[in-house]
Design an enzyme around this catalytic site. Structure first.
Site, short mmCIF file in Angstrom:
data_model
loop_
_atom_site.label_atom_id
_atom_site.label_comp_id
_atom_site.label_asym_id
_atom_site.label_seq_id
_atom_site.Cartn_x
_atom_site.Cartn_y
_atom_site.Cartn_z
N HIS A 93 0.86 -1.18 0.00
CA HIS A 93 0.00 0.00 0.00
C HIS A 93 0.90 1.23 0.00
O HIS A 93 2.12 1.13 0.20
CB HIS A 93 -0.89 0.02 1.24
CG HIS A 93 -1.92 -1.06 1.27
ND1 HIS A 93 -2.96 -1.06 2.17
CD2 HIS A 93 -2.08 -2.18 0.51
CE1 HIS A 93 -3.72 -2.11 1.96
NE2 HIS A 93 -3.20 -2.82 0.96
N GLU A 95 1.32 3.53 2.22
CA GLU A 95 2.00 3.74 3.50
C GLU A 95 3.05 2.68 3.78
O GLU A 95 4.19 3.00 4.14
CB GLU A 95 0.98 3.76 4.64
CG GLU A 95 -0.14 4.76 4.48
CD GLU A 95 -1.38 4.20 3.80
OE1 GLU A 95 -2.49 4.69 4.10
OE2 GLU A 95 -1.26 3.27 2.97
N CYS A 123 -5.48 1.72 6.42
CA CYS A 123 -6.12 0.48 6.84
C CYS A 123 -5.42 0.01 8.12
O CYS A 123 -4.43 0.60 8.56
CB CYS A 123 -6.01 -0.57 5.73
SG CYS A 123 -4.34 -1.17 5.46
#
Length: 197
Positions: A93, A95, A123
């Protein structure tokens, strides 16, 4: 079966498909952006714009539309766009990809006092990764939503709830520029409908 009967059945099926797609288009929710968190600053907005640029880069490659930027003392240390499809790695992702990449190119001492900007609320996986990387401040852009456009309810832990439950000393600001996230969401839906994702 005679040709007229086959043609009639094909026409009925085609008509049903058209009506279904029209019904879906009409029932698509009209999404209203959530207001900006008043704690966000002009600098937050400037770095969030870059996170959204990176989100569009990820989307243009067919990856998820999430961009992340690591900032310290007013300058960008590292940035990353989602590469889950490009790298065939579901953990990449915006991040977590940024944290993985930055871990190889930045001295750990540079992380202290840094802020991570992400185009979408992290998330649970990313929430934990951010904390374990030693980053203490997170600013997120768009709010996560259910398919009907509503904000995720109590069934989904928000990133600030995770930090609070563990008693971790973290600062979370957001949403910021949720309207931009909605535009990206619409672009992603259009690409999916066109078979390009």
């Amino acid at each position: 079966m005679n040709p007229t009967s086959v043609s009639l059945r094909v026409a009925v099926v085609c008509l049903a498909m058209v009506l279904t797609s029209l019904t879906r288009a009409q029932s698509a929710p009209v999404l209203t952006p959530f207001p900006d968190d008043p704690a966000c600053t002009a600098d937050d907005r400037r770095f969030m714009k870059r996170a959204f640029e990176l989100a569009r880069l990820g989307l243009s490659r067919g990856d998820g539309a999430i961009g992340a930027v690591l900032v310290k003392d007013g300058r960008i240390l590292c940035e990353f766009a989602n590469t889950t499809r490009t790298d065939s790695d579901p953990t990449m992702h915006g991040e977590t990809g940024l944290i993985s990449y930055a871990s190889h190119v930045l001295e750990k001492s540079l992380w202290a006092g840094s802020t991570l900007y992400t185009s979408l609320e992290p998330c649970i996986m990313c929430t934990g990764s951010i904390r374990w990387a030693g980053i203490k401040t997170v600013v997120y852009g768009g709010s996560t939503r259910t398919p009907d456009g509503q904000a995720w309810g109590p069934e989904r832990l928000r990133c600030h709830e995770v930090y609070a439950r563990y008693g971790w000393d973290m600062v979370v600001r957001g949403p910021l520029m949720d309207d931009e996230q909605l535009k990206i969401r619409a672009e992603q839906a259009a690409l999916r409908a066109a078979g390009k994702l």
